[in-house]
Design a protein around this motif. Structure first.
Motif, PDB file in Angstrom:
ATOM      1  N   GLU A  31      69.124 -81.010  35.854  1.00 51.52           N
ATOM      2  CA  GLU A  31      67.804 -81.624  35.775  1.00 51.52           C
ATOM      3  C   GLU A  31      67.553 -82.380  37.075  1.00 51.52           C
ATOM      4  OE1 GLU A  31      65.076 -84.094  32.704  1.00 51.52           O
ATOM      5  OE2 GLU A  31      67.123 -84.840  32.955  1.00 51.52           O
ATOM      6  N   LYS A  33      64.874 -84.870  38.855  1.00 51.54           N
ATOM      7  CA  LYS A  33      63.733 -85.764  38.663  1.00 51.54           C
ATOM      8  C   LYS A  33      63.191 -86.119  40.039  1.00 51.54           C
ATOM      9  CE  LYS A  33      65.482 -87.592  34.355  1.00 51.54           C
ATOM     10  NZ  LYS A  33      65.895 -88.779  33.603  1.00 51.54           N
ATOM     11  N   SER A  34      61.889 -85.982  40.203  1.00 49.27           N
ATOM     12  CA  SER A  34      61.262 -86.193  41.504  1.00 49.27           C
ATOM     13  C   SER A  34      60.035 -87.075  41.392  1.00 49.27           C
ATOM     14  CB  SER A  34      60.848 -84.855  42.120  1.00 49.27           C
ATOM     15  OG  SER A  34      61.960 -84.014  42.286  1.00 49.27           O
ATOM     16  N   LYS A  75      58.597 -81.200  32.966  1.00 47.92           N
ATOM     17  CA  LYS A  75      58.056 -82.311  32.196  1.00 47.92           C
ATOM     18  C   LYS A  75      57.454 -83.294  33.186  1.00 47.92           C
ATOM     19  CE  LYS A  75      59.363 -85.921  28.969  1.00 47.92           C
ATOM     20  NZ  LYS A  75      60.474 -86.604  28.317  1.00 47.92           N
ATOM     21  N   ASP A  77      56.093 -87.273  33.532  1.00 44.60           N
ATOM     22  CA  ASP A  77      56.043 -88.606  32.937  1.00 44.60           C
ATOM     23  C   ASP A  77      54.654 -89.173  33.179  1.00 44.60           C
ATOM     24  OD1 ASP A  77      56.102 -91.396  32.513  1.00 44.60           O
ATOM     25  OD2 ASP A  77      58.263 -91.442  32.853  1.00 44.60           O
ATOM     26  N   THR A  83      58.071 -86.158  37.965  1.00 45.99           N
ATOM     27  CA  THR A  83      58.257 -84.867  37.324  1.00 45.99           C
ATOM     28  C   THR A  83      59.736 -84.617  37.106  1.00 45.99           C
ATOM     29  OG1 THR A  83      58.308 -83.719  39.444  1.00 45.99           O
ATOM     30  CG2 THR A  83      56.184 -83.835  38.321  1.00 45.99           C
ATOM     31  N   SER A  84      60.017 -83.821  36.122  1.00 49.56           N
ATOM     32  CA  SER A  84      61.378 -83.438  35.803  1.00 49.56           C
ATOM     33  C   SER A  84      61.402 -81.921  35.719  1.00 49.56           C
ATOM     34  CB  SER A  84      61.782 -84.059  34.470  1.00 49.56           C
ATOM     35  OG  SER A  84      63.028 -83.570  34.052  1.00 49.56           O
ATOM     36  N   LYS A  86      64.058 -78.645  34.962  1.00 47.61           N
ATOM     37  CA  LYS A  86      65.380 -78.163  34.584  1.00 47.61           C
ATOM     38  C   LYS A  86      65.606 -76.811  35.232  1.00 47.61           C
ATOM     39  CE  LYS A  86      65.851 -80.826  30.414  1.00 47.61           C
ATOM     40  NZ  LYS A  86      65.939 -80.825  28.963  1.00 47.61           N
ATOM     41  N   SER A 164      64.181 -87.380  45.093  1.00 43.98           N
ATOM     42  CA  SER A 164      64.686 -86.716  43.894  1.00 43.98           C
ATOM     43  C   SER A 164      66.120 -87.135  43.620  1.00 43.98           C
ATOM     44  CB  SER A 164      64.679 -85.193  44.075  1.00 43.98           C
ATOM     45  OG  SER A 164      63.399 -84.720  44.357  1.00 43.98           O
ATOM     46  N   ALA A 166      69.303 -85.417  41.093  1.00 42.75           N
ATOM     47  CA  ALA A 166      69.649 -84.297  40.215  1.00 42.75           C
ATOM     48  C   ALA A 166      70.959 -84.601  39.515  1.00 42.75           C
ATOM     49  CB  ALA A 166      69.758 -83.006  41.013  1.00 42.75           C
TER      50      ALA A 166
END
Length: 184
Positions: A31, A33-34, A75, A77, A83-84, A86, A164, A166
């Motif tokens: 995953e 996340k950015s 996804k 937020d 943003t996330s 996968k 980001s 990860a």
């Protein structure tokens, strides 16, 4: 929003494509996340508007949109705009130092790794953009990345910054399928 959303996905996937090649990472589900920001603030305004519109949707339509994004491993937020994403990394991808390729036509150049840090540059034709960044490997299960990209928007150069992190989640990718790899 139309121009920025594909660029957001492109940059996120480009970042994921760069991350694995300097260190053997664990195959499986990751995953990333950015958080992105732009010099003009236009992307942030467009994202806020999209989030506002999504919040106005009837619950069943909103759930359908969220489920559609989730099927692609994405996804957003609503509160932070982060943003996330996968990603599924197969053992073969890790062994070949390959990972998901990004949408668009980008060429990455990896600079020699120094300690746990690797720098890179990228040039994309679709959308037209250039960038540079740095990946810091925390372990085979985690890394952080910072990247700056310049791209023309409405006749002006827009600078986007992305930070980001990860994290390896699981050996099993579940419903998340590996994205295309170079040459496939």
């Amino acid at each position: 929003m139309k121009l920025r959303h594909p660029l957001l996905l492109t940059l996120a996937l480009a970042a994921s494509a760069l991350s694995v090649s300097a260190q053997t990472m664990k195959p499986g589900l990751w995953e990333m996340k950015s958080k992105m920001s732009t010099s003009s603030g236009e992307m942030e305004k467009a994202m806020a508007l999209a989030q506002k519109e999504m919040a106005k949707m009837p619950a069943d339509q909103r759930k359908m949109m969220e489920d559609m994004l989730a099927q692609q491993g994405m996804k957003m937020d609503v509160g932070t705009g982060a943003t996330s994403l996968k990603l599924c990394m197969t053992p073969e991808m890790v062994a070949r130092n390959e990972v998901a390729v990004q949408d668009g036509d980008c060429k990455q150049t990896l600079l020699p790794r120094v300690g746990n840090t690797m720098k890179f540059t990228l040039v994309c034709t679709q959308p037209p953009s250039t960038g540079e960044g740095q990946i810091t490997f925390v372990s085979p299960e985690a890394y952080t990345m910072k990247m700056q990209v310049k791209t023309p928007v409405k006749g002006k150069t827009e600078t986007m910054a992305m930070e980001s992190s990860a994290q390896f989640l699981s050996k099993n990718c579940g419903a998340i399928k590996p994205m295309g790899v170079p040459g496939n």
